[in-house]
Design a protein around this motif. Structure first.
Motif, PDB file in Angstrom:
ATOM      1  N   LYS A 136       0.831  -1.206   0.000  1.00  0.00           N
ATOM      2  CA  LYS A 136       0.000   0.000   0.000  1.00  0.00           C
ATOM      3  C   LYS A 136       0.869   1.262   0.000  1.00  0.00           C
ATOM      4  N   THR A 137       1.832   1.283   0.924  1.00  0.00           N
ATOM      5  CA  THR A 137       2.678   2.476   1.038  1.00  0.00           C
ATOM      6  C   THR A 137       3.500   2.675  -0.232  1.00  0.00           C
ATOM      7  N   THR A 138       4.022   1.582  -0.781  1.00  0.00           N
ATOM      8  CA  THR A 138       4.821   1.685  -2.007  1.00  0.00           C
ATOM      9  C   THR A 138       3.972   2.243  -3.142  1.00  0.00           C
ATOM     10  N   LEU A 139       2.738   1.773  -3.230  1.00  0.00           N
ATOM     11  CA  LEU A 139       1.848   2.285  -4.267  1.00  0.00           C
ATOM     12  C   LEU A 139       1.644   3.792  -4.091  1.00  0.00           C
ATOM     13  N   GLY A 140       1.500   4.208  -2.828  1.00  0.00           N
ATOM     14  CA  GLY A 140       1.344   5.624  -2.542  1.00  0.00           C
ATOM     15  C   GLY A 140       2.560   6.425  -2.975  1.00  0.00           C
ATOM     16  N   LEU A 141       3.744   5.856  -2.762  1.00  0.00           N
ATOM     17  CA  LEU A 141       4.981   6.549  -3.152  1.00  0.00           C
ATOM     18  C   LEU A 141       5.053   6.701  -4.676  1.00  0.00           C
ATOM     19  N   ASP A 186      12.661   9.017  -5.691  1.00  0.00           N
ATOM     20  CA  ASP A 186      13.179  10.352  -5.484  1.00  0.00           C
ATOM     21  C   ASP A 186      12.088  11.165  -4.794  1.00  0.00           C
ATOM     22  N   LEU A 187      12.306  11.447  -3.509  1.00  0.00           N
ATOM     23  CA  LEU A 187      11.256  12.119  -2.741  1.00  0.00           C
ATOM     24  C   LEU A 187      11.382  13.643  -2.773  1.00  0.00           C
ATOM     25  N   LYS A 188      12.275  14.114  -3.649  1.00  0.00           N
ATOM     26  CA  LYS A 188      12.382  15.566  -3.799  1.00  0.00           C
ATOM     27  C   LYS A 188      11.040  16.075  -4.331  1.00  0.00           C
ATOM     28  N   GLY A 189      10.567  17.146  -3.770  1.00  0.00           N
ATOM     29  CA  GLY A 189       9.292  17.667  -4.276  1.00  0.00           C
ATOM     30  C   GLY A 189       8.084  17.062  -3.595  1.00  0.00           C
ATOM     31  N   ARG A 192      11.181   7.863   4.411  1.00  0.00           N
ATOM     32  CA  ARG A 192      12.229   8.357   3.516  1.00  0.00           C
ATOM     33  C   ARG A 192      13.324   7.312   3.325  1.00  0.00           C
ATOM     34  N   ARG A 193      13.696   6.684   4.442  1.00  0.00           N
ATOM     35  CA  ARG A 193      14.760   5.675   4.366  1.00  0.00           C
ATOM     36  C   ARG A 193      14.326   4.524   3.457  1.00  0.00           C
ATOM     37  N   ASN A 194      13.133   3.991   3.720  1.00  0.00           N
ATOM     38  CA  ASN A 194      12.660   2.868   2.924  1.00  0.00           C
ATOM     39  C   ASN A 194      12.483   3.246   1.460  1.00  0.00           C
ATOM     40  N   ALA A 195      12.053   4.471   1.227  1.00  0.00           N
ATOM     41  CA  ALA A 195      11.831   4.918  -0.152  1.00  0.00           C
ATOM     42  C   ALA A 195      13.159   5.035  -0.888  1.00  0.00           C
ATOM     43  N   GLU A 196      14.178   5.527  -0.185  1.00  0.00           N
ATOM     44  CA  GLU A 196      15.479   5.691  -0.828  1.00  0.00           C
ATOM     45  C   GLU A 196      16.065   4.351  -1.228  1.00  0.00           C
ATOM     46  N   VAL A 231      -2.526  13.858  -2.830  1.00  0.00           N
ATOM     47  CA  VAL A 231      -2.383  13.595  -1.400  1.00  0.00           C
ATOM     48  C   VAL A 231      -2.423  12.097  -1.174  1.00  0.00           C
ATOM     49  N   PHE A 232      -1.494  11.605  -0.384  1.00  0.00           N
ATOM     50  CA  PHE A 232      -1.557  10.203   0.041  1.00  0.00           C
ATOM     51  C   PHE A 232      -1.659  10.202   1.559  1.00  0.00           C
ATOM     52  N   LEU A 233      -2.714   9.560   2.067  1.00  0.00           N
ATOM     53  CA  LEU A 233      -2.952   9.548   3.500  1.00  0.00           C
ATOM     54  C   LEU A 233      -2.835   8.109   3.998  1.00  0.00           C
ATOM     55  N   ASP A 234      -1.934   7.881   4.933  1.00  0.00           N
ATOM     56  CA  ASP A 234      -1.594   6.510   5.300  1.00  0.00           C
ATOM     57  C   ASP A 234      -1.533   6.372   6.827  1.00  0.00           C
TER      58      ASP A 234
END
Lengths: 123, 483
Positions: B40-45, B80-83, B71-75, B131-134
């Protein structure tokens, strides 16, 4: 809004007392928080103008009832806050002069309403 | 990646955009539900980063996991969480350490207001497009009763979409705390699964748009989520000439009255070791001569062994592979889901222009289907290939080496346009092989069997065996004694 009054709040959980102070404060009440039996005695000995006492009995032993008697002797109206619905607690509280027993969790609006009514009645 | 259709915004996952018929309808709310670890979270990212690369404002509201953790898991996954803006409303560790627990009021009374205030402030200031609300389910514990919860969620979603946002919100559902109410409240429901059938994704509802029904495969890779839409045959109809194509062996062509037509499904059936795969490869050798590409998906045999076997019977498989007229692929059935497999086949047909596809064998494919409806899956795949004018060869092994005749062990022979069967015969105390045709939809065919032999020069098909009877029983007799 009534003039500023002192409300005595008694309980073992600091956060609970903070929240009570916050919500009652919004209504214009000043609160005096007490977290132990010793402090309670100390406050009772001083002749402070207390309009109403809110006593959360959770965490205290049966000695708390004696303090309730003291409050009655001083003509301070009293509301008991109980962790559960219990006939024994209700009987004991009313027997010690409590105006009512509230069971946690309290609804803020109801509590404020009750406090307002009690204080208006005592004016 | 498919270009997003007008009035749609990409989810950042091409396969999911396909299923959604082009992407998400902007300005709506989408519920993403699923158990723990379903993605779910990955889909949101994916959803947020897809917006951020286009310069859209994206806001991640987290109520559970901390921003630094996300942020850590996404990296690690290369996002790229910039923006992307974060609103971290997860409980701080002091909550536990400093006896922040309370019981005098319900959490709904104490925490809802500061929480909603923070959200409202941030959303009004940022005006995010995405918006992603988790997770949304956290609000359940902040509502005094079900009615309040419903009203809060509905008004909250309306508030966000009125600010111009497309909203994805996740929910955790369990038996104790079902999220059926959320499903009614959101415009659309995207469901993620992880069970014995593997990972999957299903669209339960999509207001204002059509979508591809059914469960599609999903894979969590090192770089995020990949979605493999389920094949639908009807949407890709193509006209082609159903000309027969030769096997390169004249006697075999005679048996088939010319060969196998394009856009047909042929079962090659027979017991183990009789030469089914080799027969299929014979057609491919001839196709390679015409410059056409063929693909073999082998579920059992290793590619090297198959190459070696081909070389020893005069099929230049290695050269064909080098020239790109043959592609051999070993498929680990338990690794690929049917949708992923279909995607592989699609790529070969649509991009590599393969004109002949062999699946060796149906039993191996059955393993990949993992208890799902085999006939349905195979039907869809074959219909898709037929519509593309591809010659489909399905290798079906029958368990009995001799004995009464059967086409396949699985009840799927209805799929076949053509059925070629191979079998062992005992003639004069000697083990021989025979080939015959049982069915051919587009033309007539020879009703007699012929002797079949695999030699170092290739496949040899003999003259019709007209003097024998009881061939299908496996123990033929001469109709009249030999002179």
């Amino acid at each position: 809004m009534t003039a500023q009054r002192f409300l005595l709040t008694v309980g073992t959980n600091k956060r609970n007392l903070e929240l009570l102070a916050e919500f009652l404060g919004k209504e214009g009440y000043l609160t005096l928080a007490v977290t132990s039996m010793e402090e309670f005695d100390h406050v009772l000995d001083k002749s402070q103008e207390i309009s109403l006492a809110l006593v959360d009995i959770s965490g205290f032993d049966s000695n708390i009832w004696e303090r309730c008697d003291h409050l009655r002797e001083k003509d301070i109206p009293l509301l008991v806050i109980s962790p559960k619905h219990s006939a024994a607690i209700q009987q004991e509280s009313i027997g010690r002069g409590a105006r009512g027993v509230l069971v946690k969790p309290l609804a803020v609006r109801e509590l404020i309403g009750l406090v307002n009514t009690l204080l208006e009645g005592s004016e | 990646m498919n270009p997003t259709t007008p009035n749609r915004i990409s989810t950042g996952i091409p396969g999911l955009d396909d299923i959604l018929e082009g992407g998400l309808v902007p300005g709506r709310s989408y519920l993403v539900r699923g158990g723990p670890g379903t993605g779910k979270t990955t889909l949101g990212l994916h959803f947020l980063t897809a917006g951020a690369v286009n310069g859209e404002k994206a806001l991640y509201i987290t109520l559970e996991e901390t921003e630094s953790n996300i942020r850590r898991n996404a990296e690690v996954r290369g996002f790229d969480l910039k923006g992307i803006q974060f609103l971290d409303l997860s409980p701080v560790s002091e909550f536990f350490a400093e006896v922040q627990t309370y019981d005098i009021f319900s959490p709904a009374e104490v925490e809802r207001e500061p929480l909603t205030q923070k959200i409202v402030e941030r959303v009004t200031a940022l005006k995010p497009q995405r918006v992603f609300l988790d997770p949304m389910t956290q609000f359940r514990y902040l509502a005094s009763d079900v009615y309040q919860y419903r009203r809060q969620v509905l008004s909250f979603l309306r508030f966000l979409t009125e600010q111009g946002a497309t909203v994805l919100f996740s929910s955790e559902s369990s038996v104790e705390a079902p999220d059926d109410d959320l499903q009614f409240m959101s415009d659309s429901v995207i469901e993620l699964h992880a069970d014995e059938q593997g990972r999957g994704i299903t669209i339960r509802k999509l207001r204002g748009s059509d979508f591809r029904h059914g469960r599609h495969s999903l894979r969590l890779t090192a770089t995020g989520v990949e979605v493999y839409p389920r094949l639908l045959p009807d949407e890709q109809v193509r006209t082609f000439v159903a000309e027969p194509i030769s096997s390169g062996a004249p006697e075999l062509d005679e048996l088939l009255y010319g060969g196998l037509e394009r856009g047909t499904v042929t079962f090659i059936t027979g017991p183990s070791g009789v030469g089914k795969t080799t027969l299929g490869l014979q057609f491919m050798k001839e196709a390679a001569g015409r410059g056409e590409r063929s693909v073999v998906y082998t579920f059992e045999e290793e590619v090297d062994i198959m190459l070696h076997r081909c070389e020893s019977i005069n099929i230049p498989a290695r050269t064909m592979v080098e020239r790109g007229t043959l592609h051999l692929m070993k498929v680990e059935p338990l690794r690929w889901s049917p949708d992923e497999f279909a995607q592989l086949v699609r790529r070969q047909v649509e991009i590599e222009k393969a004109r002949m596809v062999m699946i060796d064998s149906v039993a191996g494919y059955q393993l990949a289907v993992r208890g799902e409806n085999l006939a349905g899956r195979l039907h869809t795949l074959c219909k898709y290939l037929q519509n593309r004018g591809v010659v489909v060869l399905l290798i079906a092994e029958v368990s009995d080496v001799v004995g009464d005749f059967r086409v396949t062990d699985a009840n799927i022979s209805y799929l076949a346009d053509n059925i070629i069967f191979l079998r062992y015969l005992e003639i004069n105390g000697e083990l021989r092989k025979a080939i015959g045709v049982l069915k051919k939809r587009l033309s007539d065919f020879e009703k007699t069997l012929r002797e079949f032999e695999i030699t170092r020069y290739g496949i040899k098909v003999g003259k019709p065996l007209t003097e024998l009877r009881g061939i299908l029983k496996g123990a033929p007799e001469w109709i009249r004694p030999k002179e």
